[in-house]
Design a protein around this motif. Structure first.
Motif, PDB file in Angstrom:
ATOM      1  N   UNK A 199      40.011  94.853  80.321  1.00 28.85           N
ATOM      2  CA  UNK A 199      40.596  96.183  80.502  1.00 28.85           C
ATOM      3  C   UNK A 199      41.973  96.198  79.860  1.00 28.85           C
ATOM      4  N   UNK A 200      42.447  97.374  79.525  1.00 31.15           N
ATOM      5  CA  UNK A 200      43.775  97.514  78.933  1.00 31.15           C
ATOM      6  C   UNK A 200      44.813  97.513  80.051  1.00 31.15           C
ATOM      7  N   UNK A 201      44.960  96.355  80.698  1.00 30.26           N
ATOM      8  CA  UNK A 201      45.877  96.186  81.828  1.00 30.26           C
ATOM      9  C   UNK A 201      46.678  94.912  81.593  1.00 30.26           C
ATOM     10  N   UNK A 202      47.956  94.986  81.874  1.00 38.22           N
ATOM     11  CA  UNK A 202      48.832  93.828  81.778  1.00 38.22           C
ATOM     12  C   UNK A 202      49.498  93.647  83.135  1.00 38.22           C
ATOM     13  N   UNK A 203      49.439  92.444  83.674  1.00 42.55           N
ATOM     14  CA  UNK A 203      50.074  92.171  84.959  1.00 42.55           C
ATOM     15  C   UNK A 203      51.264  91.257  84.715  1.00 42.55           C
ATOM     16  N   UNK A 204      52.442  91.725  85.163  1.00 40.52           N
ATOM     17  CA  UNK A 204      53.677  90.957  85.017  1.00 40.52           C
ATOM     18  C   UNK A 204      54.063  90.377  86.364  1.00 40.52           C
ATOM     19  N   UNK A 205      54.499  89.125  86.364  1.00 39.88           N
ATOM     20  CA  UNK A 205      54.878  88.443  87.595  1.00 39.88           C
ATOM     21  C   UNK A 205      56.372  88.187  87.606  1.00 39.88           C
ATOM     22  N   UNK A 206      56.996  88.557  88.723  1.00 41.99           N
ATOM     23  CA  UNK A 206      58.406  88.317  88.963  1.00 41.99           C
ATOM     24  C   UNK A 206      58.482  87.391  90.175  1.00 41.99           C
ATOM     25  N   UNK A 229      64.745  92.478  86.813  1.00 39.48           N
ATOM     26  CA  UNK A 229      63.809  91.406  87.179  1.00 39.48           C
ATOM     27  C   UNK A 229      63.460  90.532  85.981  1.00 39.48           C
ATOM     28  N   UNK A 230      63.433  89.238  86.191  1.00 37.01           N
ATOM     29  CA  UNK A 230      63.057  88.268  85.167  1.00 37.01           C
ATOM     30  C   UNK A 230      61.544  88.106  85.185  1.00 37.01           C
ATOM     31  N   UNK A 231      60.897  88.256  84.034  1.00 33.27           N
ATOM     32  CA  UNK A 231      59.440  88.077  83.938  1.00 33.27           C
ATOM     33  C   UNK A 231      59.145  86.580  83.899  1.00 33.27           C
ATOM     34  N   UNK A 232      58.366  86.107  84.869  1.00 34.43           N
ATOM     35  CA  UNK A 232      58.031  84.685  84.951  1.00 34.43           C
ATOM     36  C   UNK A 232      56.724  84.356  84.254  1.00 34.43           C
ATOM     37  N   UNK A 238      58.377  88.552  73.339  1.00 31.33           N
ATOM     38  CA  UNK A 238      59.835  88.407  73.424  1.00 31.33           C
ATOM     39  C   UNK A 238      60.401  89.151  74.635  1.00 31.33           C
ATOM     40  N   UNK A 239      59.576  89.960  75.305  1.00 32.27           N
ATOM     41  CA  UNK A 239      60.017  90.676  76.504  1.00 32.27           C
ATOM     42  C   UNK A 239      60.212  89.667  77.635  1.00 32.27           C
ATOM     43  N   UNK A 240      61.448  89.521  78.091  1.00 37.61           N
ATOM     44  CA  UNK A 240      61.775  88.530  79.116  1.00 37.61           C
ATOM     45  C   UNK A 240      62.170  89.155  80.446  1.00 37.61           C
TER      46      UNK A 240
END
Length: 75
Positions: A37-44, A18-21, A11-13
């Motif tokens: 790995x415990x890594x999350x990559x967010x794209x804007x 910045x808007x998460x795409x 639900x995190x938008x």
């Protein structure tokens, strides 16, 4: 670990203004060439950011990628 789950919450938008795409979760093995790995990559647009827990909890580390082409082009 709980804070990483908040970042993984679908639900995190937005992140600040910045808007998460899109997002890539390396915990689930998104790419065959990258180990889990415990890594999350967010794209804007056009930036991206990797989020991972530190080896010294409760710290979270952020690795940001920003494009400065306009600044470079103007000298």
């Amino acid at each position: 670990a709980a804070i990483m789950e908040r970042f993984r919450d679908h639900s995190l938008r937005d992140f600040a203004p910045l808007r998460i795409l899109a997002a890539e979760d390396y915990r689930t093995g998104v790419r065959a060439s990258v180990p889990n790995a415990d890594v999350l990559k967010l794209f804007f647009d056009p930036e991206s950011m990797a989020v991972r827990p530190s080896s010294t909890p409760p710290i979270i580390k952020f690795y940001c990628v920003a494009r400065w082409m306009k600044c470079l082009a103007n000298g």
